[in-house]
Design a protein around this motif. Structure first.
Motif, PDB file in Angstrom:
ATOM      1  N   GLN A 149       0.845  -1.165  -0.098  1.00  0.00           N
ATOM      2  CA  GLN A 149      -0.009   0.083  -0.040  1.00  0.00           C
ATOM      3  C   GLN A 149       0.978   1.280   0.039  1.00  0.00           C
ATOM      4  O   GLN A 149       0.459   2.217  -0.731  1.00  0.00           O
ATOM      5  N   THR A 173       2.023   1.671  -3.762  1.00  0.00           N
ATOM      6  CA  THR A 173       1.079   2.162  -4.407  1.00  0.00           C
ATOM      7  C   THR A 173       0.554   3.717  -4.074  1.00  0.00           C
ATOM      8  O   THR A 173       0.271   4.447  -4.931  1.00  0.00           O
ATOM      9  N   GLU A 174       0.548   3.900  -2.915  1.00  0.00           N
ATOM     10  CA  GLU A 174       0.157   5.584  -2.410  1.00  0.00           C
ATOM     11  C   GLU A 174       1.227   6.415  -2.908  1.00  0.00           C
ATOM     12  O   GLU A 174       1.003   7.658  -3.260  1.00  0.00           O
ATOM     13  N   SER A 182       3.621   5.968  -5.105  1.00  0.00           N
ATOM     14  CA  SER A 182       3.771   5.968  -6.490  1.00  0.00           C
ATOM     15  C   SER A 182       5.335   5.707  -6.958  1.00  0.00           C
ATOM     16  O   SER A 182       5.950   6.298  -7.833  1.00  0.00           O
ATOM     17  N   LYS A 236       2.712  11.812   2.495  1.00  0.00           N
ATOM     18  CA  LYS A 236       2.041  10.567   2.184  1.00  0.00           C
ATOM     19  C   LYS A 236       3.174   9.590   3.257  1.00  0.00           C
ATOM     20  O   LYS A 236       2.616   8.421   3.634  1.00  0.00           O
ATOM     21  N   LEU A 270      -3.462   3.769   7.142  1.00  0.00           N
ATOM     22  CA  LEU A 270      -3.120   4.234   5.890  1.00  0.00           C
ATOM     23  C   LEU A 270      -4.158   4.168   4.655  1.00  0.00           C
ATOM     24  O   LEU A 270      -4.239   5.190   4.181  1.00  0.00           O
ATOM     25  N   ASP A 271      -4.793   2.914   4.689  1.00  0.00           N
ATOM     26  CA  ASP A 271      -5.931   3.072   3.602  1.00  0.00           C
ATOM     27  C   ASP A 271      -7.075   4.118   3.790  1.00  0.00           C
ATOM     28  O   ASP A 271      -7.594   4.432   2.954  1.00  0.00           O
ATOM     29  N   SER A 317      -7.518   9.341   4.290  1.00  0.00           N
ATOM     30  CA  SER A 317      -8.215  10.665   3.643  1.00  0.00           C
ATOM     31  C   SER A 317      -9.615  10.505   4.203  1.00  0.00           C
ATOM     32  O   SER A 317     -10.265  11.613   4.558  1.00  0.00           O
TER      33      SER A 317
END
Length: 728
Positions: free
Chosen positions: A357, A360-361, A363, A468, A498-499, A502
């Motif tokens: 994760q 991917t977060e 990038s 991030k 984390l997921d 937001s």
């Protein structure tokens, strides 16, 4: 008389739209946005309102390919080789005209309106055919485009409302719906609001006076691909993936086109128009490591140098078939690189899920090729789950510590991954110990130690510049607990924090950003008028860092944005109840800089001693191996001569301080020999003779006369400057 290979026609829009057009599956998706559509609409309106509008409006060349497949013996079907952006947009424009005219009360029997309808749908056996629309797209937006035509056929007066409510599945579908809505709004404001019946005059102008030079290709299908490579239309210029595709299909036999065109189109759809990135990372994962983008020229080299031996075939034709087959078979693994959920479905482990994760977060692009091959080999049974977890967690830990916390260059990270992938090519498989050892060696080479990391993390701006990663690190910290003197990590909780960050959580300052001036708890506040810091008596900020009257933004970045002053916290009470299973640490009394320092220190210790420890490997062995690999990969004397770093005839000397330079001078003869005291000997023989040593790392101890930089330093600089490892 035989037909010409290229037969030009001067057609207006009505003549052009007498036929049916397909966008071949190998073409890129519809790419025009509202801005490009608006330029076209403005140009059309200017031409429509000009005094000499009957002279026509020329829109450029269209290249089409006769598929030799007529409907009902009369309606010709073409593939669009160049011009899909304009033709698709003109079909949307006519749909909007047709719908708005009916909404304005124009009769369905009106001759102009019927001419528009005949352009949009073809007539067979004296009836309009709903499925025979003038243009069919053939990529990700295919269904949306088709649905829009069907809705226009069934209930044209409701088309704008239908389009506004359409549930788009991708940004490509959004282009179609957004463009149609914009066209409708433009026509309403610029045409219909002036005079409702003017929509018919505008339609007549479009059909009769919008002109195209249409070039009809009458040739074998493989010739079409060579045409495509040289096209540069008014719309989006050809990209490397388009040129690569054209090259691939120019080598295939015609009997394979249908199969591989379909696979190419499916790859565009499955990767959501990221086929270039997939191809780039596939090549890096299995064939060779390219640090820069892969151009068509690079790809031509790769196809003969790497693809043929990798697939053990003798022709590019067979190699490209194998390539497309393999890309198609493995595309789901590429998609996992942007979907933690998909990757977790393969590797069911909470630690893996958390670190993936983060990948991917944030990038991260450098590990993509390694992870692509790792996931594939795990599925093939070549790697254990424990190996995959170790590779992913150590690699992402490296990216966090190397790039963000230590602030090292991305170029150095590329060098490390290049070395890792070179080992994988040589062994024809991923080996966990090789990956971990390479990471450990890079820490060693860069001087990145646990203690240095603990200090560095307390100096970064964790709120503005590294948000991030700050969330990821705090998620780890918040998910640790101590039981019987042993610290445990709940990776499930860390992933959830984390997921869901937001949606349910936010990043909160403990020493608040702007306390009230009269607050007794906080010993500082912001002078809003002057935008400066005001310190109160009793504050404990360090005098050498924080001074009364300093710029408040500087104070915020320097003190308040430290990671020790930040926490993950519930966004609101409802979020708190929804995440009742996650008990976040509270800090009821947190008003001093000393508290920030203590929490920063505690956080650093727990992160780097427990959550992100350095790899557990034999560091002495790693150091020897790293030095040996580095020496092996650096250019030897033949390359140094080729690169004009040295040349035969140059005078060289041994840089050892205890040796007189004049006593060690030798003349370089060629890549192997020097002339020393009138005797020809190898470089190493010369080095051993001068120093008296039994062995010598010769490049580290020799330099050109008049210089102090050694050849070792010169070749290291060359490799770094050119961003490549030079092979023998």
């Amino acid at each position: 008389m035989p037909r010409k290979t290229l037969e030009p026609h001067m057609w207006n829009l009505e003549n052009l739209f007498k036929s049916i057009y397909d966008v071949p599956v190998y073409q890129r998706p519809y790419s025009w946005d509202v801005e490009q559509v608006n330029v076209l609409l403005l140009d059309l309106e200017e031409a429509y309102r000009s005094e000499d509008k009957e002279e026509g409006y020329y829109t450029g060349n269209i290249i089409i390919y006769d598929k030799n497949d007529k409907i009902n013996g009369t309606i010709i079907k073409y593939d669009i080789i160049d011009g899909q952006q304009r033709m698709a947009t003109f079909s949307l424009l006519l749909l909007a005209v047709y719908s708005l005219a009916l909404c304005a009360g124009v009769s369905e029997t009106d001759l102009t309106l019927n001419a528009v309808k005949s352009c949009l749908w073809k007539i067979v056996n004296r009836e309009y055919q709903r499925e025979l629309s003038v243009v069919s797209l053939n990529s990700i937006e295919k269904k949306c485009f088709h649905d829009l035509f069907c809705a226009a056929y069934d209930q044209p007066a409701d088309l704008l409302e239908y389009c506004s409510k359409y549930q788009c599945a991708s940004r490509f579908e959004e282009r179609v719906t957004n463009n149609f809505i914009h066209i409708c709004q433009y026509l309403k404001h610029h045409i219909i609001d002036v005079n409702e019946t003017e929509i018919l005059d505008y339609a007549d102008f479009l059909l009769q006076h919008v002109q195209f030079i249409v070039i009809e290709a009458n040739c074998k299908e493989n010739k079409v691909f060579s045409m495509f490579e040289s096209i540069n239309s008014k719309g989006k210029k050809l990209e490397e993936i388009d040129l690569i595709k054209t090259y691939i299909f120019s080598k295939l036999d015609e009997s394979s086109y249908a199969t591989y065109l379909d696979k190419w189109g499916q790859l565009i759809i499955k990767t959501e128009d990221n086929l270039y990135d997939y191809l780039y990372n596939y090549i890096k994962a299995f064939l060779c490591f390219y640090r820069q983008n892969i151009t068509i020229d690079n790809f031509k080299t790769i196809s003969t140098r790497d693809l043929l031996p990798y697939y053990q075939v003798e022709s590019e034709r067979e190699a490209f078939k194998r390539l497309l087959d393999d890309l198609y078979d493995k595309v789901d693994f590429y998609n996992m690189l942007s979907s933690t959920e998909a990757a977790y479905a393969l590797v069911k482990n909470n630690k893996f899920r958390f670190f993936f994760q983060v990948f991917t977060e944030v990038s991260y692009k450098h590990p993509k090729a390694l992870f692509l091959r790792t996931l594939i080999e795990y599925k093939e049974g070549k790697l254990s789950k424990e190996d995959v977890i170790a590779i992913v967690s150590e690699t992402i830990g490296f990216m966090i510590k190397f790039l963000t916390i230590s602030g090292r260059s991305s170029k150095d990270a590329i060098t490390m991954f290049s070395g890792i992938m070179s080992e994988i090519y040589a062994k024809d498989r991923v080996v966990k110990d090789t990956v971990v050892s390479a990471i450990a060696a890079e820490y060693l080479r860069q001087g990145i130690t646990t203690e240095k990391l603990k200090g560095d993390i307390q100096t970064i701006d964790a709120f503005e510049q590294n948000r991030k990663l700050t969330v990821a690190l705090l998620a780890l910290y918040e998910s640790t607990s101590s039981e019987h003197g042993c610290i445990k990590i709940s990776y499930d909780q860390a992933y959830t924090l984390l997921d869901s960050f937001s949606a349910a959580f936010s990043l909160d300052h403990l020493l608040v950003q702007t306390p009230d001036a009269d607050s007794a708890a906080y010993k500082y506040y912001r002078d809003e008028e002057k935008d400066i810091l005001v310190l109160k008596q009793g504050h404990d900020f360090p005098d050498n860092v924080v001074v009364d009257g300093m710029d408040y933004d500087t104070f915020t970045r320097t003190i308040l944005n430290k990671i020790g002053n930040l926490r993950i916290w519930y966004k609101d009470k409802n979020a708190s109840r929804q995440n009742a299973a996650i008990a976040l640490k509270q800090y009821d009394v947190f008003h001093t800089y000393a508290a920030v320092q203590k929490r920063s220190s505690d956080l650093a210790v727990r992160l780097f001693d427990v959550c992100l420890p350095q790899p557990k490997v034999d560091m002495a062995n790693v150091q020897k191996t790293a030095r040996r690999k580095q020496e092996a990969s650096l250019p030897k004397m033949d390359k140094l001569i080729e690169f004009n770093i040295v040349k035969p005839g140059d005078r060289l000397y041994i840089t050892l301080g205890s040796i007189n330079m004049q006593d060690s001078l030798a003349t370089l003869v060629d890549e192997k020999y020097v002339l020393y005291q009138n005797k020809k000997m190898t470089l190493n023989e010369w080095g051993r003779k001068v120093t008296g040593w039994k062995s010598i790392r010769i490049y580290a101890w020799i330099a050109k006369e008049g210089e102090i930089e050694t050849l070792q330093e010169k070749r290291l600089s060359y490799v770094q400057e050119h961003n490549e490892a030079v092979k023998d």
